[in-house]
Design a protein around this motif. Structure first.
Motif, mmCIF file in Angstrom:
data_model
loop_
_atom_site.group_PDB
_atom_site.id
_atom_site.type_symbol
_atom_site.label_atom_id
_atom_site.label_comp_id
_atom_site.label_asym_id
_atom_site.label_seq_id
_atom_site.Cartn_x
_atom_site.Cartn_y
_atom_site.Cartn_z
ATOM 1 N N ASP A 183 -3.866 95.956 99.034
ATOM 2 C CA ASP A 183 -2.823 95.162 98.379
ATOM 3 C C ASP A 183 -3.146 94.924 96.910
ATOM 4 O OD1 ASP A 183 -1.292 94.975 100.675
ATOM 5 O OD2 ASP A 183 -2.211 93.084 101.319
ATOM 6 N N GLU A 184 -4.417 94.661 96.610
ATOM 7 C CA GLU A 184 -4.807 94.386 95.226
ATOM 8 C C GLU A 184 -4.605 95.616 94.346
ATOM 9 O OE1 GLU A 184 -6.944 94.346 91.651
ATOM 10 O OE2 GLU A 184 -7.731 95.502 93.352
ATOM 11 N N ILE A 185 -5.046 96.772 94.824
ATOM 12 C CA ILE A 185 -4.932 97.997 94.024
ATOM 13 C C ILE A 185 -3.481 98.467 93.963
ATOM 14 C CG2 ILE A 185 -5.556 100.448 93.958
ATOM 15 C CD1 ILE A 185 -8.334 99.663 94.918
ATOM 16 N N TRP A 186 -2.756 98.380 95.064
ATOM 17 C CA TRP A 186 -1.337 98.759 95.076
ATOM 18 C C TRP A 186 -0.573 97.957 94.023
ATOM 19 C CZ3 TRP A 186 1.810 102.189 97.879
ATOM 20 C CH2 TRP A 186 3.186 101.957 97.803
ATOM 21 N N ASN A 187 -0.771 96.634 94.018
ATOM 22 C CA ASN A 187 -0.048 95.780 93.072
ATOM 23 C C ASN A 187 -0.454 96.072 91.631
ATOM 24 O OD1 ASN A 187 1.387 94.471 95.107
ATOM 25 N ND2 ASN A 187 -0.184 92.897 95.379
ATOM 26 N N ARG A 188 -1.731 96.351 91.415
ATOM 27 C CA ARG A 188 -2.194 96.663 90.058
ATOM 28 C C ARG A 188 -1.564 97.964 89.556
ATOM 29 N NH1 ARG A 188 -6.870 99.373 89.040
ATOM 30 N NH2 ARG A 188 -7.832 98.659 90.974
ATOM 31 N N LEU A 189 -1.513 98.969 90.411
ATOM 32 C CA LEU A 189 -0.899 100.240 90.031
ATOM 33 C C LEU A 189 0.605 100.090 89.830
ATOM 34 C CD1 LEU A 189 -2.812 102.635 92.453
ATOM 35 C CD2 LEU A 189 -3.095 102.475 89.976
ATOM 36 N N LEU A 190 1.221 99.215 90.626
ATOM 37 C CA LEU A 190 2.656 98.967 90.503
ATOM 38 C C LEU A 190 2.978 98.360 89.135
ATOM 39 C CD1 LEU A 190 4.750 99.558 92.736
ATOM 40 C CD2 LEU A 190 4.793 97.112 93.218
ATOM 41 N N VAL A 191 2.152 97.417 88.707
ATOM 42 C CA VAL A 191 2.337 96.801 87.384
ATOM 43 C C VAL A 191 2.167 97.853 86.286
ATOM 44 C CG1 VAL A 191 1.340 95.165 85.736
ATOM 45 C CG2 VAL A 191 1.667 94.489 88.120
ATOM 46 N N LYS A 192 1.186 98.732 86.455
ATOM 47 C CA LYS A 192 0.929 99.789 85.472
ATOM 48 C C LYS A 192 2.136 100.708 85.318
ATOM 49 C CE LYS A 192 -2.244 103.654 84.594
ATOM 50 N NZ LYS A 192 -3.415 104.409 85.139
ATOM 51 N N GLU A 193 2.735 101.112 86.440
ATOM 52 C CA GLU A 193 3.908 101.986 86.380
ATOM 53 C C GLU A 193 5.111 101.255 85.796
ATOM 54 O OE1 GLU A 193 4.130 105.292 86.969
ATOM 55 O OE2 GLU A 193 1.956 105.189 87.197
ATOM 56 N N GLY A 194 5.235 99.966 86.115
ATOM 57 C CA GLY A 194 6.324 99.176 85.537
ATOM 58 C C GLY A 194 6.207 99.083 84.027
ATOM 59 N N LYS A 195 4.976 98.945 83.546
ATOM 60 C CA LYS A 195 4.742 98.891 82.093
ATOM 61 C C LYS A 195 5.128 100.214 81.438
ATOM 62 C CE LYS A 195 2.859 96.960 78.354
ATOM 63 N NZ LYS A 195 2.786 98.075 77.419
ATOM 64 N N LYS A 196 4.823 101.329 82.105
ATOM 65 C CA LYS A 196 5.208 102.640 81.577
ATOM 66 C C LYS A 196 6.726 102.717 81.410
ATOM 67 C CE LYS A 196 1.577 105.589 83.581
ATOM 68 N NZ LYS A 196 1.375 106.709 84.545
ATOM 69 N N LEU A 197 7.443 102.267 82.433
ATOM 70 C CA LEU A 197 8.903 102.308 82.382
ATOM 71 C C LEU A 197 9.438 101.456 81.238
ATOM 72 C CD1 LEU A 197 9.657 102.128 86.203
ATOM 73 C CD2 LEU A 197 10.447 103.933 84.669
ATOM 74 N N GLU A 198 8.882 100.276 81.072
ATOM 75 C CA GLU A 198 9.330 99.392 79.996
ATOM 76 C C GLU A 198 9.034 99.995 78.632
ATOM 77 O OE1 GLU A 198 7.405 95.735 80.856
ATOM 78 O OE2 GLU A 198 8.716 95.245 82.554
ATOM 79 N N ASP A 199 7.868 100.621 78.483
ATOM 80 C CA ASP A 199 7.497 101.233 77.206
ATOM 81 C C ASP A 199 8.429 102.384 76.842
ATOM 82 O OD1 ASP A 199 5.431 99.462 76.955
ATOM 83 O OD2 ASP A 199 3.857 100.859 77.584
ATOM 84 N N MET A 200 8.984 103.066 77.857
ATOM 85 C CA MET A 200 9.909 104.171 77.606
ATOM 86 C C MET A 200 11.350 103.696 77.452
ATOM 87 S SD MET A 200 8.566 107.382 79.952
ATOM 88 C CE MET A 200 8.570 106.505 81.505
ATOM 89 N N GLY A 201 11.556 102.379 77.572
ATOM 90 C CA GLY A 201 12.903 101.840 77.450
ATOM 91 C C GLY A 201 13.690 101.881 78.742
ATOM 92 N N PHE A 202 12.998 102.064 79.869
ATOM 93 C CA PHE A 202 13.666 102.164 81.160
ATOM 94 C C PHE A 202 13.304 100.981 82.055
ATOM 95 C CE2 PHE A 202 12.963 106.950 80.351
ATOM 96 C CZ PHE A 202 14.046 106.988 79.485
ATOM 97 N N GLY A 203 13.198 99.808 81.460
ATOM 98 C CA GLY A 203 12.817 98.615 82.203
ATOM 99 C C GLY A 203 13.808 98.216 83.275
ATOM 100 N N PHE A 204 15.025 98.774 83.217
ATOM 101 C CA PHE A 204 16.026 98.442 84.236
ATOM 102 C C PHE A 204 15.621 98.951 85.617
ATOM 103 C CE2 PHE A 204 17.497 102.027 81.572
ATOM 104 C CZ PHE A 204 17.337 103.070 82.473
ATOM 105 N N PHE A 205 14.572 99.778 85.688
ATOM 106 C CA PHE A 205 14.088 100.270 86.974
ATOM 107 C C PHE A 205 13.032 99.350 87.589
ATOM 108 C CE2 PHE A 205 15.230 104.970 86.178
ATOM 109 C CZ PHE A 205 16.334 104.872 87.005
#
Length: 355
Positions: free
Chosen positions: A72-94
């Motif tokens: 759970d700890e690693i899954w959530n950490r990786l999830l945050v990392k991918e979310g940050k990637k999306l936001e940095d590309m301007g696709f935060g709506f995902f």
């Protein structure tokens, strides 16, 4: 906003096993991906969840995740990392991915169930013996023209198994392994021989259902694939040097609708629209008028030949750009067609480019 003619094509340095099939389908798509600093359209959110899944499978198999709490700890950490990637590309709506990927909970539980899998147990038992385990190992041909990261290589007392993790469907309806997956593994086997001087004894694919699929191969098959790959690389770079874009492009509706570089490609516009896929719609025309409503959304009226088209439900963030291109041709990507042929509605993934 980017026009197709301004995209400077860069030569490919090498071909990776995972790109071999993509190059056969449409070299232009791979060249554009290599030439653009980032995707021009949003990645499907499932592909970002796939990155999380892939890493968690790898950590489970090699023993870096051993408990439910660690998962759970690693899954959530990786999830945050991918979310940050999306936001940095301007696709935060995902974001969050948990609310934007179909079957999210099931996929997470499938990966978590691997904690008790036979594959994990075997690898961890092998760690207690005279075993060498490599993960995410970079393999590169001696001429540097083919290279990629192998998911996991296990050397157990001289018996070598090279495996690839897949989170999607592995088998065709006929029950056979997808050819593109087999080709990837055969190219990795070729690279293993280039780096270590010997071929693996076994190739396999590991899926989310704890199943392992063996891929039969011969060194001759692997070498033939490598030869075809380097020939393709040479031909593609020759076409890039001559700027022969049309020769690189292979427009096909099934492939084009998932391509993230459509705004830099003019060739697919000649394809007939799908009669069954109501979601895949791009539309272009000269902007005649832009109207903003009280809720901030926009309507854009386009002139296309003798027809007048309307795109509604456009996010207000596009107002400045659209008002600046009135009278010019623009293209709207990721819209859906309404009940009337001339009416379109913006999806939340809509992107607008000057044509």
């Amino acid at each position: 906003m980017m026009q197709e003619s301004t995209t400077i094509l860069k030569p490919l340095k090498r071909i990776s096993p995972s790109r071999y099939t993509a190059i056969n389908r449409c070299p232009y798509r791979v060249v554009l991906a290599n030439s653009c600093s980032s995707p021009l359209l949003p990645y499907p959110p499932a592909s970002h969840l796939g990155n999380v899944i892939h890493e968690c499978i790898r950590f489970i198999v090699i023993g870096k995740i051993g408990t439910s709490a660690e998962f759970d700890e690693i899954w959530n950490r990786l999830l945050v990392k991918e979310g940050k990637k999306l936001e940095d590309m301007g696709f935060g709506f995902f974001t969050p991915l948990s609310e934007n990927v179909s079957g999210y909970t099931i996929k997470k539980l499938q990966v978590k169930s691997l904690l008790k899998s036979r594959i994990k147990t075997e690898v961890q038992e092998e760690r207690k013996t005279d075993t060498n385990i490599l993960t995410e190992k970079w393999l590169e041909a001696q001429d540097s023209l083919i290279g990629g990261y192998a998911d996991i290589i296990i050397n157990l007392n001289g018996y070598i198994k090279l495996s690839d993790f897949k989170s999607g469907k592995i088998l065709l309806e006929e029950g056979e392994i997808k050819e593109e997956y087999e080709d990837q593994l055969k190219l990795y086997a070729y690279l293993h021989n280039e780096v270590f001087g010997n071929y693996p004894d076994e190739l396999s694919i590991i899926d989310l259902e704890k199943k392992e699929y063996r891929v039969a191969f011969t060194p001759q098959e692997c070498e033939a694939l490598a030869h075809k790959s380097t020939e393709a690389l040479s031909e593609i770079n020759s076409l890039i040097e001559k700027d022969e874009r049309k020769a690189l492009a292979k427009p096909d509706l099934d492939h084009c609708k998932s391509c993230l570089y459509r705004p830099a490609c003019d060739f697919y516009w000649g394809l007939p629209l799908s009669e069954t896929d109501s979601i895949f719609r791009d539309v272009r025309g000269n902007v005649a008028a832009v109207k903003q409503f009280r809720n901030g959304n926009l309507n854009a009226t386009l002139n296309k030949g003798d027809s007048e088209l309307t795109v509604s439900h456009i996010n207000g963030e596009h107002l400045s750009f659209l008002t600046s291109v009135v009278g010019k041709e623009v293209a709207f990507y990721n819209v859906k067609q309404g009940g009337i042929p001339e009416r379109y509605q913006a999806l939340k993934t809509i992107q607008v480019y000057e044509a």
